[in-house]
Design a protein around this motif. Structure first.
Motif, PDB file in Angstrom:
ATOM      1  N   ARG A  61       0.872  -1.173   0.000  1.00 59.07           N
ATOM      2  CA  ARG A  61       0.000   0.000   0.000  1.00 59.07           C
ATOM      3  C   ARG A  61       0.907   1.220   0.000  1.00 59.07           C
ATOM      4  NH1 ARG A  61      -5.125   0.800   0.500  1.00 59.07           N
ATOM      5  NH2 ARG A  61      -5.523  -1.246   1.410  1.00 59.07           N
ATOM      6  N   ILE A  62       0.623   2.183  -0.874  1.00 60.72           N
ATOM      7  CA  ILE A  62       1.441   3.385  -1.012  1.00 60.72           C
ATOM      8  C   ILE A  62       1.034   4.406   0.048  1.00 60.72           C
ATOM      9  CG2 ILE A  62       2.041   5.297  -2.554  1.00 60.72           C
ATOM     10  CD1 ILE A  62       3.195   2.553  -3.392  1.00 60.72           C
ATOM     11  N   ASP A  63       2.041   4.993   0.673  1.00 63.58           N
ATOM     12  CA  ASP A  63       1.821   6.010   1.696  1.00 63.58           C
ATOM     13  C   ASP A  63       2.558   7.275   1.256  1.00 63.58           C
ATOM     14  OD1 ASP A  63       1.204   7.332   4.085  1.00 63.58           O
ATOM     15  OD2 ASP A  63       2.969   6.535   5.103  1.00 63.58           O
ATOM     16  N   GLY A  64       1.822   8.273   0.816  1.00 59.87           N
ATOM     17  CA  GLY A  64       2.445   9.519   0.378  1.00 59.87           C
ATOM     18  C   GLY A  64       2.144   9.820  -1.079  1.00 59.87           C
ATOM     19  N   ASN A  65       2.613  10.973  -1.525  1.00 51.29           N
ATOM     20  CA  ASN A  65       2.286  11.464  -2.867  1.00 51.29           C
ATOM     21  C   ASN A  65       3.490  11.645  -3.773  1.00 51.29           C
ATOM     22  OD1 ASN A  65      -0.620  11.808  -2.667  1.00 51.29           O
ATOM     23  ND2 ASN A  65      -0.106  13.253  -1.042  1.00 51.29           N
ATOM     24  N   GLY A  75      -2.463   5.803  -0.746  1.00 51.55           N
ATOM     25  CA  GLY A  75      -3.499   4.817  -0.478  1.00 51.55           C
ATOM     26  C   GLY A  75      -3.661   3.763  -1.550  1.00 51.55           C
ATOM     27  N   ASP A  76      -3.066   3.965  -2.726  1.00 52.75           N
ATOM     28  CA  ASP A  76      -3.153   2.952  -3.779  1.00 52.75           C
ATOM     29  C   ASP A  76      -2.442   1.683  -3.338  1.00 52.75           C
ATOM     30  OD1 ASP A  76      -4.473   4.769  -5.367  1.00 52.75           O
ATOM     31  OD2 ASP A  76      -2.871   4.981  -6.849  1.00 52.75           O
ATOM     32  N   VAL A  77      -2.802   0.587  -3.967  1.00 51.86           N
ATOM     33  CA  VAL A  77      -2.155  -0.692  -3.742  1.00 51.86           C
ATOM     34  C   VAL A  77      -1.421  -1.053  -5.032  1.00 51.86           C
ATOM     35  CG1 VAL A  77      -2.566  -3.161  -3.330  1.00 51.86           C
ATOM     36  CG2 VAL A  77      -3.883  -1.439  -2.084  1.00 51.86           C
ATOM     37  N   TYR A 113      19.528   6.235 -10.628  1.00 55.02           N
ATOM     38  CA  TYR A 113      18.879   7.106  -9.647  1.00 55.02           C
ATOM     39  C   TYR A 113      17.488   6.565  -9.350  1.00 55.02           C
ATOM     40  CZ  TYR A 113      22.372  10.757 -10.390  1.00 55.02           C
ATOM     41  OH  TYR A 113      23.539  11.475 -10.444  1.00 55.02           O
ATOM     42  N   LEU A 114      17.011   6.857  -8.157  1.00 53.54           N
ATOM     43  CA  LEU A 114      15.625   6.603  -7.784  1.00 53.54           C
ATOM     44  C   LEU A 114      14.952   7.960  -7.677  1.00 53.54           C
ATOM     45  CD1 LEU A 114      16.251   3.891  -5.089  1.00 53.54           C
ATOM     46  CD2 LEU A 114      15.321   3.543  -7.379  1.00 53.54           C
ATOM     47  N   GLU A 115      13.981   8.224  -8.566  1.00 51.10           N
ATOM     48  CA  GLU A 115      13.388   9.548  -8.648  1.00 51.10           C
ATOM     49  C   GLU A 115      11.913   9.536  -8.292  1.00 51.10           C
ATOM     50  OE1 GLU A 115      14.200  10.976 -12.589  1.00 51.10           O
ATOM     51  OE2 GLU A 115      16.329  11.261 -12.154  1.00 51.10           O
ATOM     52  N   ALA A 116      11.522  10.509  -7.495  1.00 45.66           N
ATOM     53  CA  ALA A 116      10.116  10.734  -7.191  1.00 45.66           C
ATOM     54  C   ALA A 116       9.452  11.329  -8.432  1.00 45.66           C
ATOM     55  CB  ALA A 116       9.984  11.686  -6.009  1.00 45.66           C
ATOM     56  N   ARG A 117       8.152  11.159  -8.544  1.00 48.87           N
ATOM     57  CA  ARG A 117       7.396  11.708  -9.667  1.00 48.87           C
ATOM     58  C   ARG A 117       6.236  12.555  -9.130  1.00 48.87           C
ATOM     59  NH1 ARG A 117      11.127  11.810 -12.433  1.00 48.87           N
ATOM     60  NH2 ARG A 117      11.811  10.133 -13.785  1.00 48.87           N
ATOM     61  N   ASN A 118       6.607  13.728  -8.593  1.00 53.89           N
ATOM     62  CA  ASN A 118       5.613  14.688  -8.112  1.00 53.89           C
ATOM     63  C   ASN A 118       6.177  16.072  -8.418  1.00 53.89           C
ATOM     64  OD1 ASN A 118       4.021  16.500  -6.688  1.00 53.89           O
ATOM     65  ND2 ASN A 118       3.674  15.104  -4.983  1.00 53.89           N
ATOM     66  N   SER A 119       5.665  16.699  -9.455  1.00 51.20           N
ATOM     67  CA  SER A 119       6.187  17.992  -9.897  1.00 51.20           C
ATOM     68  C   SER A 119       5.827  19.130  -8.939  1.00 51.20           C
ATOM     69  CB  SER A 119       5.670  18.321 -11.304  1.00 51.20           C
ATOM     70  OG  SER A 119       4.258  18.333 -11.321  1.00 51.20           O
TER      71      SER A 119
END
Length: 147
Positions: A61-65, A75-77, A113-119
């Protein structure tokens, strides 16, 4: 900021109760009425559909944006495969600082690299080095649209 998930051990999904099926009503067009409206299937086996019956498949389960621009929300799985070799461009689950995080694996100048995807938010740059374990590759996601 790296969001840490609660510390827990992932559980293999291969032990799910066999035969769990949902009844399919029909096909719903997402624009115009579907020409397949007469299509009928007795049931949908979520385990087969999401290929959860594999020994290397796990659910998180994903926690965060941090991954909203990749279509993964709080909240996605997600269904994660441990037996897939991660490549640049894959969304992965990694272990950073003792916690699981969801990121996109990329390569710049030969460096992973491990990159977040939230602009809309900045996250620290994370090189996938010896202190980082790419735990598995995200294959599918499930979202509850009522939450």
């Amino acid at each position: 900021m790296i969001m840490k998930l609660p510390v827990a051990q992932p559980v293999p999904l291969a032990d799910l109760a066999p035969g769990f099926r949902l009844r399919a009503i029909g096909v719903a067009g997402a624009g115009f009425p579907s020409p397949a409206q007469d299509w009928e299937e007795d049931a949908i086996n979520l385990s087969e559909l999401l290929r959860l019956d594999r020994a290397g498949s796990f659910v998180f389960r994903i926690d965060g944006n941090s991954m909203v621009d990749a279509g993964i929300s709080d909240g996605d799985v997600v269904v994660v495969d441990r037996d897939v070799t991660p490549r640049s461009g894959h969304i992965v689950i990694a272990v950073i600082g003792g916690g699981f995080v969801c990121r996109q694996l990329t390569r710049r100048g030969g460096v992973p690299y491990l990159e977040a995807r939230n602009s809309r938010q900045r996250y620290p740059e994370q090189i996938a080095d010896d202190t980082t374990e790419v735990w598995g590759v995200v294959r599918a996601g499930v979202r509850d649209f009522q939450r």
